[in-house]
Design a protein around this motif. Structure first.
Motif: not given
Length: 263
Positions: A105-129
């Motif tokens: 939503x705010x690409x102009x506000x980010x210089x670099x992005x680090x995503x840790x231990x996360x997921x895109x969401x339940x519909x497409x991601x891998x969920x815990x058992x």
């Protein structure tokens, strides 16, 4: 402690330390800024910015619907209050979900992005058992159940606490529920291909709380993203394996800075 005012008037507490290129650190579900206390010193040389999510810490705690996309708007309010046009963003777990929306939503506000231990969401991601879900939902469970998903047994044996990933104990019960729903309803899949920020994805190889397969899934969806799996690490890789994780983040940010400034 300074507060930023959001669009809806909620006051978001934030904390700033150090000097240098700004780095915003986003904690996981139901945690406040203290989640970063054990490793914040790893990022000396950066101006680190943390915040208390709405519902936690010294921020306001409205009893209303929360969302990861809404949390991203709260982060923007903090950037605005600090007069920062852009910053590096590092989010773990739910903080990584919020960071996805910031980048979408705010690409102009980010210089670099680090995503840790996360997921895109339940519909497409891998969920815990289901077994893990049941264990976490059991009213009789102790914090030990959660801790063993966060850290290896050897590390827990050598580190009796305090721990910083068990949630803000001062949170009202309704706010905990609002956080849980916000994280569970996260769904950024369609927006991920639009992310333009240089992106590093970190994940513990032995993470079953947010399964490690999510790392490559995100990388395949975000243009140019790169994955680093931290061998043997569980969900809280950033604490237990800080000697690997923090240097990886710093090296990535330094490389992006050189690229952007032609050095």
């Amino acid at each position: 402690m300074p507060h930023a005012a959001t669009i809806d008037g909620t006051r978001i507490a934030y904390q700033v330390r150090g000097e240098g290129q700004p780095l915003v650190l986003l904690a996981g579900q139901s945690n406040n800024h203290t989640c970063w206390d054990p490793i914040r010193s790893d990022f000396e040389g950066h101006r680190t910015v943390t915040l208390d999510w709405r519902g936690t810490g010294a921020s306001d705690k409205p009893d209303e619907v929360y969302s990861t996309r809404g949390f991203a708007q709260d982060v923007v309010a903090v950037l605005d209050d600090l007069g920062l046009n852009s910053a590096n963003i590092y989010g773990t777990s739910m903080g990584g979900r919020v960071a996805q929306w910031l980048a979408i939503d705010h690409p102009e506000r980010i210089d670099a992005l680090v995503l840790g231990c996360t997921s895109p969401g339940a519909a497409h991601g891998y969920e815990r058992s289901q077994e893990i879900r049941k264990a976490l939902a059991d009213p009789a469970r102790t914090d030990r159940v959660l801790l063993e998903l966060m850290y290896t047994p050897g590390w827990l044996a050598q580190n009796p606490g305090p721990y910083y990933v068990l949630g803000d104990t001062s949170m009202p019960s309704y706010a905990k529920g609002r956080h849980l729903v916000a994280s569970n309803r996260h769904e950024a899949w369609d927006g991920l291909p639009s992310i333009t920020a240089p992106t590093l994805i970190l994940h513990g190889s032995d993470d079953i709380f947010s399964p490690a397969a999510n790392a490559q899934l995100l990388a395949d969806r975000i243009p140019g993203a790169r994955v680093e799996l931290i061998e043997g690490a569980r969900h809280a890789y950033f604490h237990e394996f800080r000697s690997v994780a923090s240097p990886a983040v710093l090296a990535f940010l330094a490389a992006q800075d050189r690229t952007q400034h032609g050095a």
